[in-house]
Design a protein around this motif. Structure first.
Motif, PDB file in Angstrom:
ATOM      1  N   LYS A  55       0.857  -1.202   0.000  1.00 33.97           N
ATOM      2  CA  LYS A  55       0.000   0.000   0.000  1.00 33.97           C
ATOM      3  C   LYS A  55       0.876   1.230   0.000  1.00 33.97           C
ATOM      4  O   LYS A  55       1.758   1.378   0.859  1.00 33.97           O
ATOM      5  N   ILE A  56       0.634   2.132  -0.947  1.00 31.95           N
ATOM      6  CA  ILE A  56       1.490   3.298  -1.132  1.00 31.95           C
ATOM      7  C   ILE A  56       0.670   4.579  -1.162  1.00 31.95           C
ATOM      8  O   ILE A  56      -0.474   4.597  -1.631  1.00 31.95           O
ATOM      9  N   SER A  57       1.241   5.654  -0.628  1.00 34.46           N
ATOM     10  CA  SER A  57       0.563   6.953  -0.577  1.00 34.46           C
ATOM     11  C   SER A  57       1.610   8.041  -0.422  1.00 34.46           C
ATOM     12  O   SER A  57       2.762   7.760  -0.090  1.00 34.46           O
ATOM     13  N   ASN A  58       1.207   9.281  -0.659  1.00 29.40           N
ATOM     14  CA  ASN A  58       2.115  10.387  -0.346  1.00 29.40           C
ATOM     15  C   ASN A  58       1.730  11.049   0.979  1.00 29.40           C
ATOM     16  O   ASN A  58       2.226  12.115   1.320  1.00 29.40           O
ATOM     17  N   ASP A  59       0.839  10.394   1.723  1.00 29.69           N
ATOM     18  CA  ASP A  59       0.392  10.871   3.030  1.00 29.69           C
ATOM     19  C   ASP A  59       1.037  10.004   4.109  1.00 29.69           C
ATOM     20  O   ASP A  59       0.570   8.904   4.396  1.00 29.69           O
ATOM     21  N   SER A  60       2.120  10.496   4.698  1.00 27.72           N
ATOM     22  CA  SER A  60       2.866   9.707   5.682  1.00 27.72           C
ATOM     23  C   SER A  60       2.036   9.435   6.938  1.00 27.72           C
ATOM     24  O   SER A  60       2.132   8.358   7.537  1.00 27.72           O
ATOM     25  N   PHE A  61       1.198  10.394   7.326  1.00 28.53           N
ATOM     26  CA  PHE A  61       0.396  10.229   8.539  1.00 28.53           C
ATOM     27  C   PHE A  61      -0.575   9.052   8.401  1.00 28.53           C
ATOM     28  O   PHE A  61      -0.700   8.221   9.300  1.00 28.53           O
ATOM     29  N   SER A  62      -1.257   8.979   7.253  1.00 28.43           N
ATOM     30  CA  SER A  62      -2.224   7.896   7.034  1.00 28.43           C
ATOM     31  C   SER A  62      -1.541   6.537   6.998  1.00 28.43           C
ATOM     32  O   SER A  62      -2.036   5.560   7.568  1.00 28.43           O
ATOM     33  N   ILE A  63      -0.385   6.487   6.321  1.00 30.14           N
ATOM     34  CA  ILE A  63       0.348   5.228   6.228  1.00 30.14           C
ATOM     35  C   ILE A  63       0.796   4.761   7.615  1.00 30.14           C
ATOM     36  O   ILE A  63       0.603   3.587   7.986  1.00 30.14           O
ATOM     37  N   MET A  64       1.370   5.660   8.408  1.00 33.85           N
ATOM     38  CA  MET A  64       1.841   5.273   9.732  1.00 33.85           C
ATOM     39  C   MET A  64       0.681   4.917  10.659  1.00 33.85           C
ATOM     40  O   MET A  64       0.803   4.036  11.509  1.00 33.85           O
ATOM     41  N   SER A  65      -0.445   5.591  10.471  1.00 36.74           N
ATOM     42  CA  SER A  65      -1.632   5.276  11.266  1.00 36.74           C
ATOM     43  C   SER A  65      -2.090   3.844  11.003  1.00 36.74           C
ATOM     44  O   SER A  65      -2.409   3.096  11.931  1.00 36.74           O
ATOM     45  N   GLU A  66      -2.099   3.439   9.725  1.00 34.02           N
ATOM     46  CA  GLU A  66      -2.511   2.083   9.368  1.00 34.02           C
ATOM     47  C   GLU A  66      -1.479   1.051   9.830  1.00 34.02           C
ATOM     48  O   GLU A  66      -1.840  -0.054  10.249  1.00 34.02           O
ATOM     49  N   VAL A  67      -0.211   1.415   9.760  1.00 32.53           N
ATOM     50  CA  VAL A  67       0.846   0.520  10.241  1.00 32.53           C
ATOM     51  C   VAL A  67       0.650   0.248  11.733  1.00 32.53           C
ATOM     52  O   VAL A  67       0.758  -0.898  12.202  1.00 32.53           O
ATOM     53  N   ASN A  68       0.343   1.298  12.482  1.00 31.65           N
ATOM     54  CA  ASN A  68       0.117   1.137  13.927  1.00 31.65           C
ATOM     55  C   ASN A  68      -1.089   0.247  14.202  1.00 31.65           C
ATOM     56  O   ASN A  68      -1.081  -0.548  15.148  1.00 31.65           O
ATOM     57  N   VAL A  69      -2.132   0.374  13.373  1.00 33.52           N
ATOM     58  CA  VAL A  69      -3.322  -0.475  13.532  1.00 33.52           C
ATOM     59  C   VAL A  69      -2.960  -1.933  13.288  1.00 33.52           C
ATOM     60  O   VAL A  69      -3.366  -2.824  14.039  1.00 33.52           O
ATOM     61  N   LEU A  70      -2.184  -2.188  12.216  1.00 32.50           N
ATOM     62  CA  LEU A  70      -1.773  -3.566  11.912  1.00 32.50           C
ATOM     63  C   LEU A  70      -0.962  -4.164  13.061  1.00 32.50           C
ATOM     64  O   LEU A  70      -1.108  -5.346  13.389  1.00 32.50           O
ATOM     65  N   LYS A  71      -0.128  -3.360  13.667  1.00 33.23           N
ATOM     66  CA  LYS A  71       0.670  -3.828  14.802  1.00 33.23           C
ATOM     67  C   LYS A  71      -0.226  -4.158  15.991  1.00 33.23           C
ATOM     68  O   LYS A  71      -0.006  -5.137  16.704  1.00 33.23           O
ATOM     69  N   GLU A  72      -1.262  -3.325  16.197  1.00 34.30           N
ATOM     70  CA  GLU A  72      -2.192  -3.574  17.296  1.00 34.30           C
ATOM     71  C   GLU A  72      -3.028  -4.824  17.030  1.00 34.30           C
ATOM     72  O   GLU A  72      -3.293  -5.615  17.935  1.00 34.30           O
ATOM     73  N   LEU A  73      -3.464  -4.997  15.780  1.00 33.83           N
ATOM     74  CA  LEU A  73      -4.255  -6.182  15.429  1.00 33.83           C
ATOM     75  C   LEU A  73      -3.466  -7.461  15.668  1.00 33.83           C
ATOM     76  O   LEU A  73      -4.027  -8.491  16.048  1.00 33.83           O
ATOM     77  N   ALA A  74      -2.162  -7.384  15.430  1.00 35.87           N
ATOM     78  CA  ALA A  74      -1.300  -8.556  15.629  1.00 35.87           C
ATOM     79  C   ALA A  74      -1.262  -8.978  17.097  1.00 35.87           C
ATOM     80  O   ALA A  74      -0.952 -10.122  17.421  1.00 35.87           O
ATOM     81  N   LYS A  75      -1.586  -8.044  17.996  1.00 35.88           N
ATOM     82  CA  LYS A  75      -1.566  -8.337  19.428  1.00 35.88           C
ATOM     83  C   LYS A  75      -2.859  -8.984  19.906  1.00 35.88           C
ATOM     84  O   LYS A  75      -2.916  -9.519  21.014  1.00 35.88           O
ATOM     85  N   VAL A  76      -3.913  -8.883  19.090  1.00 34.83           N
ATOM     86  CA  VAL A  76      -5.213  -9.441  19.483  1.00 34.83           C
ATOM     87  C   VAL A  76      -5.142 -10.956  19.380  1.00 34.83           C
ATOM     88  O   VAL A  76      -5.038 -11.510  18.288  1.00 34.83           O
ATOM     89  N   TRP A 142     -10.663  -1.419  20.139  1.00 36.59           N
ATOM     90  CA  TRP A 142     -10.660  -0.967  18.751  1.00 36.59           C
ATOM     91  C   TRP A 142     -12.000  -1.247  18.082  1.00 36.59           C
ATOM     92  O   TRP A 142     -12.644  -2.257  18.364  1.00 36.59           O
ATOM     93  N   ILE A 143     -12.404  -0.356  17.177  1.00 33.30           N
ATOM     94  CA  ILE A 143     -13.604  -0.531  16.369  1.00 33.30           C
ATOM     95  C   ILE A 143     -13.161  -0.595  14.911  1.00 33.30           C
ATOM     96  O   ILE A 143     -12.361   0.235  14.464  1.00 33.30           O
ATOM     97  N   PHE A 144     -13.660  -1.583  14.173  1.00 33.30           N
ATOM     98  CA  PHE A 144     -13.198  -1.780  12.799  1.00 33.30           C
ATOM     99  C   PHE A 144     -13.593  -0.625  11.880  1.00 33.30           C
ATOM    100  O   PHE A 144     -12.819  -0.173  11.051  1.00 33.30           O
ATOM    101  N   ASP A 165      -8.079  -4.355   4.216  1.00 32.56           N
ATOM    102  CA  ASP A 165      -7.900  -2.909   4.411  1.00 32.56           C
ATOM    103  C   ASP A 165      -8.337  -2.553   5.822  1.00 32.56           C
ATOM    104  O   ASP A 165      -9.508  -2.713   6.178  1.00 32.56           O
ATOM    105  N   VAL A 166      -7.401  -2.069   6.633  1.00 29.79           N
ATOM    106  CA  VAL A 166      -7.708  -1.713   8.025  1.00 29.79           C
ATOM    107  C   VAL A 166      -7.720  -0.195   8.212  1.00 29.79           C
ATOM    108  O   VAL A 166      -7.639   0.294   9.335  1.00 29.79           O
TER     109      VAL A 166
END
Length: 306
Positions: A55-76, A142-144, A165-166
């Protein structure tokens, strides 16, 4: 070269493009587009580990936000909803800076196609599976958020529902980040866009309606009545009216309770449940009438004795 500064055009990468990470130096060869969301484009790419989703974007905030969500989901614990995260990096091309992350490529059928092929009985199986994972997610705070068929894939052996897509996943209590109108209770006038379990469960009810009808509907004035009428008008979906009505009305506090009642309806226990409720209501009403009559009789006796 003329550059269109629309992010979608900027992120429109032709097949064969090599994306090389600035920091991790990993190479990814773009194969084809898998889809796009509100803030980025997802591609199938080839890498040293095989096929991956990038997944690619020129919006670093959105990308890092989704990365953090994926990391949190991995903990569930026990959650298989989100894809595994492999890599996060930057990439420069034609003077434009991109941000991307690489995740597991989940191969399977999209949810709508799967139900078309397997039949409506599988819709209940997939929804029950989804509710089980959502319950774990909700317990972790978390809420999906953006629940819709386009975000859900069914893998094979065994058939398992997965998300591709998270981007809409939001911390409980905050405002939902991403939503799709048809599955959004705010659009139907049936609640706010506050991130809470009931928001997801409303979307799950709309998802189930969509799976049975294989199409979406345009909202009319009375949103709740329209949706209940749609449920009642389908010979197979009518069986699940009780849990769907409750989800549409925001009555469920947990995904597990909705799952239990949905499976009970699938076993044909809905009528028994409704009958028990009706008997209970009749008994309660009878007791109220009896008590009222007794109070009235006591009042008459006391009045005559004065």
């Amino acid at each position: 070269m003329i550059i269109n500064h629309s992010w979608k055009n900027q992120c429109n990468l032709p097949s064969g493009t090599i994306v090389q990470g600035k920091w991790n130096k990993q190479n990814y060869q773009i194969m084809r587009k898998l889809g796009e969301g509100a803030n980025g484009v997802v591609y199938l790419a080839n890498s040293k580990r095989g096929y991956v989703a990038l997944k690619i974007s020129n919006d670093s905030f959105s990308i890092m936000s989704e990365v953090n969500v994926l990391k949190e989901l991995a903990k569930v614990q026990g959650s298989v909803l989100g894809p595994s995260l492999f890599d996060v990096d930057d990439w420069g091309r034609y003077g434009i800076h991109y941000y991307y992350y690489v995740m597991e490529y989940i191969h399977g059928s999209d949810l709508l196609s799967f139900i078309q092929q397997k039949g409506h009985s599988w819709a209940v199986v997939m929804i029950a599976q989804l509710l089980d994972v959502l319950d774990k997610l909700h317990q972790e705070g978390w809420i999906f958020g953006d629940i819709k068929p386009e975000n859900l894939i069914v893998t094979k052996s065994p058939a398992t529902i997965r998300c591709i897509d998270v981007g809409g996943t939001t911390k409980t209590g905050r405002a939902i980040k991403e939503f799709t109108e048809f599955y959004d209770r705010g659009y139907w006038g049936l609640g706010s866009r506050k991130a809470e379990p009931a928001y997801d469960l409303f979307s799950v009810a709309l998802l189930m309606i969509h799976l049975f009808y294989q199409r979406r509907f345009t909202k009319k004035e009375a949103g709740h009545k329209q949706l209940v009428d749609i449920v009642q008008s389908h010979s197979e979906l009518r069986k699940y009216e009780w849990p769907l009505r409750r989800a549409l009305g925001g009555e469920y506090e947990s995904a597990q309770v909705m799952r239990t009642e949905l499976l009970a309806a699938a076993r044909g226990e809905q009528r028994v449940q409704k009958t028990s409720i009706n008997k209970s209501n009749i008994l309660e009403t009878s007791m109220m009438i009896f008590v009222t009559i007794m109070i009235y009789i006591v009042y008459i006796v006391q009045s005559l004795s004065l």
